[in-house]
Design a protein around this motif. Structure first.
Motif, PDB file in Angstrom:
ATOM      1  N   ASP A  18      22.918   3.029  29.085  1.00 19.60           N
ATOM      2  CA  ASP A  18      21.789   3.943  29.193  1.00 19.60           C
ATOM      3  C   ASP A  18      20.505   3.248  28.743  1.00 19.60           C
ATOM      4  OD1 ASP A  18      19.942   5.976  29.105  1.00 19.60           O
ATOM      5  OD2 ASP A  18      21.043   7.201  27.662  1.00 19.60           O
ATOM      6  N   PRO A  19      19.566   3.012  29.669  1.00 15.67           N
ATOM      7  CA  PRO A  19      18.334   2.326  29.276  1.00 15.67           C
ATOM      8  C   PRO A  19      17.420   3.162  28.388  1.00 15.67           C
ATOM      9  CG  PRO A  19      18.196   3.036  31.562  1.00 15.67           C
ATOM     10  CD  PRO A  19      19.599   3.330  31.100  1.00 15.67           C
ATOM     11  N   ALA A  41      12.187   6.426  35.322  1.00 14.61           N
ATOM     12  CA  ALA A  41      11.213   5.446  35.792  1.00 14.61           C
ATOM     13  C   ALA A  41      11.977   4.207  36.253  1.00 14.61           C
ATOM     14  CB  ALA A  41      10.231   5.110  34.682  1.00 14.61           C
ATOM     15  N   SER A  42      11.259   3.183  36.550  1.00 12.50           N
ATOM     16  CA  SER A  42      11.845   1.970  37.106  1.00 12.50           C
ATOM     17  C   SER A  42      12.360   1.039  36.000  1.00 12.50           C
ATOM     18  CB  SER A  42      10.809   1.247  37.967  1.00 12.50           C
ATOM     19  OG  SER A  42      11.407   0.193  38.664  1.00 12.50           O
ATOM     20  N   ILE A  43      13.356   1.531  35.288  1.00  6.10           N
ATOM     21  CA  ILE A  43      13.970   0.760  34.210  1.00  6.10           C
ATOM     22  C   ILE A  43      15.421   0.523  34.585  1.00  6.10           C
ATOM     23  CG2 ILE A  43      14.561   0.732  31.759  1.00  6.10           C
ATOM     24  CD1 ILE A  43      12.192   2.646  31.314  1.00  6.10           C
ATOM     25  N   GLY A  44      15.819  -0.752  34.624  1.00  4.90           N
ATOM     26  CA  GLY A  44      17.194  -1.101  34.963  1.00  4.90           C
ATOM     27  C   GLY A  44      18.140  -0.777  33.828  1.00  4.90           C
ATOM     28  N   GLU A  45      19.435  -0.824  34.120  1.00  4.85           N
ATOM     29  CA  GLU A  45      20.446  -0.518  33.104  1.00  4.85           C
ATOM     30  C   GLU A  45      20.335  -1.429  31.886  1.00  4.85           C
ATOM     31  OE1 GLU A  45      24.487  -0.030  34.460  1.00  4.85           O
ATOM     32  OE2 GLU A  45      23.803   0.851  36.341  1.00  4.85           O
ATOM     33  N   ASP A  46      19.778  -2.630  32.086  1.00  2.00           N
ATOM     34  CA  ASP A  46      19.623  -3.567  30.965  1.00  2.00           C
ATOM     35  C   ASP A  46      18.328  -3.330  30.187  1.00  2.00           C
ATOM     36  OD1 ASP A  46      17.701  -4.468  32.750  1.00  2.00           O
ATOM     37  OD2 ASP A  46      18.436  -6.546  32.798  1.00  2.00           O
ATOM     38  N   GLY A  47      17.549  -2.309  30.596  1.00  2.00           N
ATOM     39  CA  GLY A  47      16.318  -1.982  29.900  1.00  2.00           C
ATOM     40  C   GLY A  47      15.086  -2.695  30.423  1.00  2.00           C
ATOM     41  N   ILE A  66      17.525   8.490  39.074  1.00  4.18           N
ATOM     42  CA  ILE A  66      17.712   9.939  39.165  1.00  4.18           C
ATOM     43  C   ILE A  66      19.087  10.252  39.744  1.00  4.18           C
ATOM     44  CG2 ILE A  66      16.933  12.045  40.335  1.00  4.18           C
ATOM     45  CD1 ILE A  66      14.041  10.824  40.130  1.00  4.18           C
ATOM     46  N   GLU A  67      19.444   9.568  40.815  1.00  5.43           N
ATOM     47  CA  GLU A  67      20.757   9.791  41.444  1.00  5.43           C
ATOM     48  C   GLU A  67      21.887   9.507  40.459  1.00  5.43           C
ATOM     49  OE1 GLU A  67      20.367   9.051  46.150  1.00  5.43           O
ATOM     50  OE2 GLU A  67      19.911   7.284  44.921  1.00  5.43           O
ATOM     51  N   ARG A  68      21.743   8.468  39.662  1.00  4.55           N
ATOM     52  CA  ARG A  68      22.770   8.099  38.676  1.00  4.55           C
ATOM     53  C   ARG A  68      22.937   9.188  37.615  1.00  4.55           C
ATOM     54  NH1 ARG A  68      22.160   3.992  33.980  1.00  4.55           N
ATOM     55  NH2 ARG A  68      24.319   3.655  33.396  1.00  4.55           N
ATOM     56  N   VAL A  69      21.815   9.701  37.118  1.00  7.03           N
ATOM     57  CA  VAL A  69      21.876  10.751  36.101  1.00  7.03           C
ATOM     58  C   VAL A  69      22.471  12.027  36.686  1.00  7.03           C
ATOM     59  CG1 VAL A  69      20.501  12.223  34.579  1.00  7.03           C
ATOM     60  CG2 VAL A  69      19.989   9.778  34.733  1.00  7.03           C
ATOM     61  N   LEU A  70      22.013  12.407  37.872  1.00  3.95           N
ATOM     62  CA  LEU A  70      22.544  13.621  38.497  1.00  3.95           C
ATOM     63  C   LEU A  70      24.042  13.503  38.746  1.00  3.95           C
ATOM     64  CD1 LEU A  70      19.688  14.506  41.020  1.00  3.95           C
ATOM     65  CD2 LEU A  70      20.275  15.708  38.896  1.00  3.95           C
TER      66      LEU A  70
END
Length: 134
Positions: A18-19, A41-47, A66-70
């Motif tokens: 979770d970034p 926002a445009s933050i990758g999984e690595d932060g 957003i798709e990942r969280v949903l």
């Protein structure tokens, strides 16, 4: 009893890698049949910032987040009922209109779009939060 248990009918949504974790922000909460997402926002999984200086790349990564969280909450973009979009430059608004057609289908979600002076990290150009049903 945990603090989360005290929020009757509510449960935090958790993500692996979770970034937002370093900022002590839940990606989303499920409250009954609603999913209330934190701004993405445009933050990758690595932060790291994805697409620094590139609005199109940042918008694509934002929607991927957003798709990942949903998905983690048992929902998806087709179930989004409200969108709030924060832009650092309203000149990008035409791209937001295009994105609505790309990522959502009729009936389109309710929407608020605002221009802001800045976002949490200075490299970010867009942040979006959504509310969806499960």
């Amino acid at each position: 009893m945990t603090d989360a248990d005290k929020k009757v009918g509510a449960a935090p949504i958790a993500l692996e890698n979770d970034p937002l974790a370093p900022y002590f922000i839940a990606p989303a909460w499920r409250v009954g049949d609603l999913v209330l997402c934190s701004g993405q926002a445009s933050i990758g999984e690595d932060g790291s910032i994805v697409g620094e200086g590139d609005f199109d790349a940042q918008l694509a990564q934002t929607f991927a987040n957003i798709e990942r969280v949903l998905a983690a909450a048992g929902s998806d973009l087709s179930k989004v009922v409200k969108v709030v979009i924060y832009l650092t430059d309203m000149a990008h608004f035409p791209k937001i209109v295009e994105a609505r057609q790309k990522y959502f289908t009729p009936p389109y979600p309710a929407d608020t779009t605002v221009e802001v002076k800045g976002l949490a990290l200075p490299e970010l150009l867009v942040e979006i939060d959504v509310t969806a049903v499960v």
